[in-house]
Design an enzyme around this catalytic site. Structure first.
Site, short mmCIF file in Angstrom:
data_model
loop_
_atom_site.label_atom_id
_atom_site.label_comp_id
_atom_site.label_asym_id
_atom_site.label_seq_id
_atom_site.Cartn_x
_atom_site.Cartn_y
_atom_site.Cartn_z
N ASP A 229 0.83 -1.20 0.00
CA ASP A 229 0.00 0.00 0.00
C ASP A 229 0.87 1.25 0.00
O ASP A 229 2.11 1.17 0.07
CB ASP A 229 -0.93 -0.03 1.22
CG ASP A 229 -2.28 0.61 0.93
OD1 ASP A 229 -2.35 1.46 0.03
OD2 ASP A 229 -3.27 0.26 1.61
N LEU B 139 -2.22 4.67 -7.94
CA LEU B 139 -3.33 5.23 -7.18
C LEU B 139 -2.90 6.47 -6.40
O LEU B 139 -3.61 7.49 -6.39
CB LEU B 139 -3.87 4.17 -6.21
CG LEU B 139 -4.83 4.65 -5.11
CD1 LEU B 139 -6.08 5.25 -5.70
CD2 LEU B 139 -5.16 3.50 -4.16
N TYR B 140 -1.74 6.40 -5.77
CA TYR B 140 -1.25 7.52 -4.96
C TYR B 140 -0.53 8.58 -5.81
O TYR B 140 -0.28 9.68 -5.33
CB TYR B 140 -0.34 7.00 -3.86
CG TYR B 140 -1.09 6.24 -2.79
CD1 TYR B 140 -1.64 6.91 -1.70
CD2 TYR B 140 -1.27 4.87 -2.88
CE1 TYR B 140 -2.33 6.23 -0.72
CE2 TYR B 140 -1.98 4.18 -1.90
CZ TYR B 140 -2.51 4.86 -0.83
OH TYR B 140 -3.21 4.18 0.14
N ASP C 96 -10.45 1.92 -3.11
CA ASP C 96 -10.95 0.60 -2.74
C ASP C 96 -12.37 0.38 -3.26
O ASP C 96 -13.22 1.28 -3.22
CB ASP C 96 -10.97 0.44 -1.22
CG ASP C 96 -9.58 0.41 -0.61
OD1 ASP C 96 -8.61 0.31 -1.38
OD2 ASP C 96 -9.48 0.47 0.62
#
Length: 353
Positions: free
Chosen positions: A101, A137-138, A162
Site C-alpha cells: 500500500d 493510485l497515490y 478501494d
C-alpha cells in the site's frame, strides 16, 4: 484457515483461485528486537510462517500486506527504512504475494523510490513473490503515472480507490477505467496488469445483474481475480458465477490483451477484448437503473475492429446464461436484451473458411 479449507474442498483451487491474502491489521503494533515485522499474537498466535505452511499444505499460496510508508493505512508499522529486512522476512516465512500500500509517504518521490526499492529487495531474496502495488493510485492526484516504469517493477497495480460492496463503487471503477483507457490499456500484458480491485460478488450490496456485470467486465479488463467475500456463507448462485470456467477463460486468455470500451449509446456500453485464436469477447452493458430489459441491436461488422466475424463467426452467450446463438456473417446484426445494470457477455469465434 477455514477459508483455505474451503478453497481446497469447494472447487475454487481447480478453477484457478490460488491466493489466500491477508490485508491490513495482521501486524503487532511494534517490530521485534531485531527490527522485523511480527504478527499480532492474538489474531495469529502461531505466527505467519505456521499459517503459510498450512495454506501451502492445501496447494494454495499466501499473500500478505505491507505499506511503502512509515505506517500502514490502519496505523501499523510501515516498511519505510525497512524494505530489505521486510522482504527477507516475507521470503523466510514463505509468502507468495505482497500487496504494498501507499499510505504515510512524505512525497511522491519517496513513494516511487520505496516501490522500486521493495521490488528490488523482493527479487534479491530469490523467492518468487507476486508484487501488487498501489503506486499509480497515490500518484494520480499529483501527476500522470509512468506506467512503463511501473510495470518494470510491479506485477499488478491499483489505479482507483478501494472497491466497496455497492453498485455505485463498481460503476465508478468502470467509469474511471473507460475514461482513462488510452493510458492504461496498453500498459497491461503478461507480467503486469491493471488491478480494478476485488470482486465483491457473493456479498449483499450488488443485485444479481450487477454481480454478472462485475464478473463480465473484470474478465474483459484482464483484471487479477481476487474475491472479497465469505466463502462460508456464499450462495450457490454466486459460487457458480465466480467459478464459471468460460468467463475465467476470457479473463485468463493467454494473448494477455486488456479489453476496452468500444462505444456508448445512451445507457448502453459495448466493451470488447481480443483473445487468442482470433476470438473476441464482447460485453454489452445496460447502465439504466430503472425499468425493464433493454433491446439492443448491433452490427456484427462493428465488432473486433471489423475482423472478429470477417467473413463469419460463431457467437456464444456466456452470461447471464450460456447459450449458443449460432452462425453470424459479417454483414448481419445481433439482437439482444440486457437487464437494467446487467450485462450480456459474448464470445465470438472466427470462421475463416
Amino acid at each position: 484457515m477455514q477459508m483455505a479449507d474451503l478453497m481446497d474442498s469447494e472447487g475454487w483451487k481447480e478453477v484457478g483461485y490460488e491466493y489466500l491474502c491477508i490485508d491490513d491489521c495482521w501486524m503487532a503494533p511494534q517490530r521485534d528486537s531485531k527490527g522485523r515485522l511480527q504478527a499480532d499474537p492474538t489474531r495469529f498466535p502461531s505466527g505467519i510462517h505456521y499459517l503459510v505452511n498450512y495454506v501451502h499444505s492445501k496447494g494454495l499460496k499466501l499473500g500478505i500486506y505491507a505499506d511503502v510508508g512509515k505506517k500502514t493505512c490502519a496505523g501499523y508499522p510501515g516498511s519505510f527504512g525497512h524494505y530489505d529486512i521486510d522482504a527477507k522476512t516475507f521470503a523466510d516465512w514463505g509468502v507468495d504475494l505482497l500487496k504494498f500500500d501507499g499510505c504515510y509517504c512524505d512525497s511522491v518521490e519517496q513513494l516511487a523510490d520505496g516501490y522500486k526499492h521493495m521490488s528490488l529487495a523482493l527479487n534479491k531474496t530469490g523467492r518468487s513473490i507476486v508484487y501488487s502495488c498501489e503506486w499509480p493510485l497515490y500518484m494520480w492526484p499529483f501527476h500522470k503515472p509512468n506506467y512503463t516504469e511501473i510495470r518494470q517493477y510491479c506485477n499488478h497495480w491499483r489505479n482507483t480507490e478501494d472497491v466497496y460492496d455497492s453498485w455505485q463503487s463498481v460503476k465508478s471503477i468502470l467509469n474511471w477505467a473507460s475514461f482513462n483507457q488510452k493510458t492504461i490499456v496498453s500498459a497491461a500484458g503478461p507480467g503486469g496488469w491493471n488491478d480494478p480491485d476485488m470482486l465483491v460478488i457473493g456479498n449483499f450490496g450488488l443485485s444479481w445483474d450487477q454481480q454478472i456485470t462485475q464478473m463480465a467486465l473484470w474478465a474483459i479488463m484482464a483484471a487479477p481475480l481476487f474475491m472479497s467475500n465469505d466463502l462460508r456463507h456464499i450462495s450457490p448462485q454466486a459460487k457458480a458465477l465466480l467459478q464459471n470456467k468460460d468467463v475465467i477463460a476470457i479473463n485468463q486468455d493467454p494473448l494477455g490483451k486488456q479489453g476496452y470500451l468500444l462505444r456508448k449509446e445512451d445507457n448502453i456500453q459495448v466493451w470488447e477484448r481480443p483473445l487468442s485464436d482470433l476470438s473476441w469477447a464482447v460485453a454489452i452493458v445496460n447502465l439504466q437503473e430503472i425499468g425493464g430489459p433493454h433491446s439492443f441491436t448491433i452490427n456484427i461488422a462493428s465488432l473486433g475492429q471489423g475482423v472478429a466475424c470477417n467473413p463469419a463467426c460463431h457467437i456464444t452467450e456466456l452470461l447471464p446464461m450460456k447459450t449458443k446463438l449460432g452462425f453470424y456473417e459479417w454483414t448481419s446484426c445481433l439482437k439482444t436484451r440486457i437487464n437494467p445494470t446487467g450485462t450480456v457477455l459474448l464470445r465470438l469465434e472466427s470462421q475463416t473458411t
